[in-house]
Design an enzyme around this catalytic site. Sequence first.
Site, PDB file in Angstrom:
ATOM      1  N   LYS A 104      43.803 -47.154  24.415  1.00  0.00           N
ATOM      2  CA  LYS A 104      43.998 -45.818  23.830  1.00  0.00           C
ATOM      3  C   LYS A 104      44.355 -46.032  22.364  1.00  0.00           C
ATOM      4  O   LYS A 104      45.522 -46.273  22.032  1.00  0.00           O
ATOM      5  CB  LYS A 104      45.089 -45.049  24.562  1.00  0.00           C
ATOM      6  CG  LYS A 104      45.181 -43.584  24.142  1.00  0.00           C
ATOM      7  CD  LYS A 104      46.083 -42.803  25.076  1.00  0.00           C
ATOM      8  CE  LYS A 104      46.203 -41.337  24.623  1.00  0.00           C
ATOM      9  NZ  LYS A 104      44.899 -40.617  24.685  1.00  0.00           N
ATOM     10  N   ASP A 162      50.504 -42.675  28.906  1.00  0.00           N
ATOM     11  CA  ASP A 162      49.079 -42.778  29.218  1.00  0.00           C
ATOM     12  C   ASP A 162      48.540 -44.167  28.891  1.00  0.00           C
ATOM     13  O   ASP A 162      47.792 -44.763  29.672  1.00  0.00           O
ATOM     14  CB  ASP A 162      48.284 -41.725  28.440  1.00  0.00           C
ATOM     15  CG  ASP A 162      48.578 -40.312  28.913  1.00  0.00           C
ATOM     16  OD1 ASP A 162      49.146 -40.158  30.006  1.00  0.00           O
ATOM     17  OD2 ASP A 162      48.232 -39.363  28.189  1.00  0.00           O
ATOM     18  N   GLY A 182      40.032 -41.444  24.234  1.00  0.00           N
ATOM     19  CA  GLY A 182      40.259 -40.780  22.962  1.00  0.00           C
ATOM     20  C   GLY A 182      41.469 -39.862  22.985  1.00  0.00           C
ATOM     21  O   GLY A 182      42.323 -39.954  23.866  1.00  0.00           O
ATOM     22  N   VAL A 183      41.540 -38.975  22.007  1.00  0.00           N
ATOM     23  CA  VAL A 183      42.644 -38.013  21.909  1.00  0.00           C
ATOM     24  C   VAL A 183      42.093 -36.607  22.093  1.00  0.00           C
ATOM     25  O   VAL A 183      40.997 -36.288  21.628  1.00  0.00           O
ATOM     26  CB  VAL A 183      43.369 -38.118  20.547  1.00  0.00           C
ATOM     27  CG1 VAL A 183      44.036 -39.461  20.381  1.00  0.00           C
ATOM     28  CG2 VAL A 183      42.405 -37.857  19.386  1.00  0.00           C
ATOM     29  N   ASN A 209      37.279 -32.938  36.711  1.00  0.00           N
ATOM     30  CA  ASN A 209      38.649 -33.199  37.131  1.00  0.00           C
ATOM     31  C   ASN A 209      39.312 -31.874  37.500  1.00  0.00           C
ATOM     32  O   ASN A 209      39.443 -30.982  36.670  1.00  0.00           O
ATOM     33  CB  ASN A 209      39.419 -33.888  35.994  1.00  0.00           C
ATOM     34  CG  ASN A 209      40.748 -34.443  36.446  1.00  0.00           C
ATOM     35  OD1 ASN A 209      40.940 -34.756  37.611  1.00  0.00           O
ATOM     36  ND2 ASN A 209      41.675 -34.548  35.524  1.00  0.00           N
TER      37      ASN A 209
END
Length: 225
Positions: A38, A55, A118-119, A177
């Site tokens: 990350k 995370d 990613g963010v 999800n």
Amino acid sequence: MAKGYYLTGTDTAAGKTFASVALIHALRAQGLRVAGMKPVASGCELRNGIFCNDDAMDLQAASSEPTPEYSLVNPFALPAATAPQIAAAQVGASVNIAPMLAAYEALAAKADVVVVEGVGGWLAPFADGFEQSELAARLHLPVILVVGLKLGCLNHARLTERRILDDGLPLAGWIGNAVDPHLEFASEYTALVQRSMTSPCLGLLPHAGVFPPARFASHLRLPEG
């Protein structure tokens, strides 16, 4: 350089980490050495003298050989739980691509596949003038889109898919999800998203609840190629 994937989301709460960890375990089940990464994480806490993000630590723990060097998994660990540009400004950090490339190369040297998370959503930049598309392109990674299945996600999913392709990045597929366990007409809505996307669905993950992502690795179909 190792093969890899760049995971992005329809928005901040789409469940990128949950999907990334499930994907790592699915790849590991194929006998592959997998590393998670990350590059930028905001919302970090001081642990043993360094700022760490939950995370990023989940990705590190799921990897085949968790590296003791947290900074390789998460080169930019920003304390404030907000957009990276704001979080970086709070601590005077300059988020740039060089440390990310170096960390990726170090992880790739010991892995067959690197899963890069990613963010936020695709158009959430790392810094002013530094888009996520630039990193994915420099790493030559196909993108996997995580769609948080909830009311309104159809628009976000289609817009994000179109923008990834317009940015010239290969889109390996998308993962649904179930972030909203109370979504009405959930099966019909999910089928609508599937019909509306041009990229393949790589799997549908149930609502996380208290279950670990590894349990759902079998729900994913690995990208072709």
